[in-house]
Design an enzyme around this catalytic site. Structure first.
Site, short mmCIF file in Angstrom:
data_model
loop_
_atom_site.label_atom_id
_atom_site.label_comp_id
_atom_site.label_asym_id
_atom_site.label_seq_id
_atom_site.Cartn_x
_atom_site.Cartn_y
_atom_site.Cartn_z
N HIS A 22 0.84 -1.19 0.00
CA HIS A 22 0.00 0.00 0.00
C HIS A 22 0.88 1.25 0.00
O HIS A 22 1.82 1.35 0.78
CB HIS A 22 -0.91 0.00 1.23
CG HIS A 22 -1.69 1.26 1.38
ND1 HIS A 22 -1.46 2.13 2.41
CD2 HIS A 22 -2.64 1.80 0.60
CE1 HIS A 22 -2.28 3.15 2.27
NE2 HIS A 22 -3.00 2.97 1.18
N ARG A 109 6.56 17.75 -16.58
CA ARG A 109 7.37 16.71 -17.23
C ARG A 109 8.63 16.33 -16.45
O ARG A 109 8.87 15.15 -16.19
CB ARG A 109 7.74 17.18 -18.64
CG ARG A 109 8.60 16.22 -19.39
CD ARG A 109 8.92 16.77 -20.78
NE ARG A 109 10.04 16.05 -21.35
CZ ARG A 109 10.99 16.60 -22.07
NH1 ARG A 109 10.96 17.88 -22.32
NH2 ARG A 109 11.96 15.87 -22.55
#
Length: 141
Positions: A22, A109
């Site tokens: 998780h 980006r």
């Protein structure tokens, strides 16, 4: 051979996502992304696009429910609010599989490249549509 599991989910891919816990992050990228430069395990899926991968992946991969934006997307350079078709398709596959709305985090980006270096693994598709790059946080079952 397994029954009831999409054949696109190879042994290597299943092994990688089964080892994740998780909160671990999985990078899903298009053919233009420098996958091996991230320095983490890369699983290459020749001939598979992001949408087909998403449809298979989200049948077994839970998306985190504890953070508001468990899926990150690479922003289009110069057009940060634009959602390319490849991104809309992955989001739709995730929401259909999860049966809920999922928050999406836009990621610049170069920040995306930096964060992908911390991913548990990278799944490299051969999708030729630009901006098919995502960081998906694993949830619990």
């Amino acid at each position: 051979m397994l029954k009831g599991i999409d054949p696109l989910l190879s042994a290597d891919l299943l092994y990688a996502i089964a080892r994740m816990g998780h909160g671990d992050v999985l990078a899903v990228v298009d053919r233009n992304y420098p996958a091996h430069a991230a320095g983490v395990e890369v699983i290459t899926l020749p001939g598979i696009d992001v949408t087909r991968l998403a449809e298979a992946l989200f049948t077994v991969f839970p998306v985190d429910t504890f953070i508001p934006e468990p899926i990150g997307r690479m922003q289009v350079v110069g057009e940060p609010d634009t959602l390319p078709e490849v991104q809309r398709e992955l989001f739709a596959a995730a929401e259909t599989a999860e049966g809920r709305e999922i928050g999406i985090e836009p990621i610049e980006r170069f920040e995306f490249y930096e964060r992908a270096r911390s991913a548990f693994a990278v799944i490299a598709t051969t999708d030729d549509r630009p901006y098919g790059c995502f960081l998906i946080t694993k949830g619990v079952v």
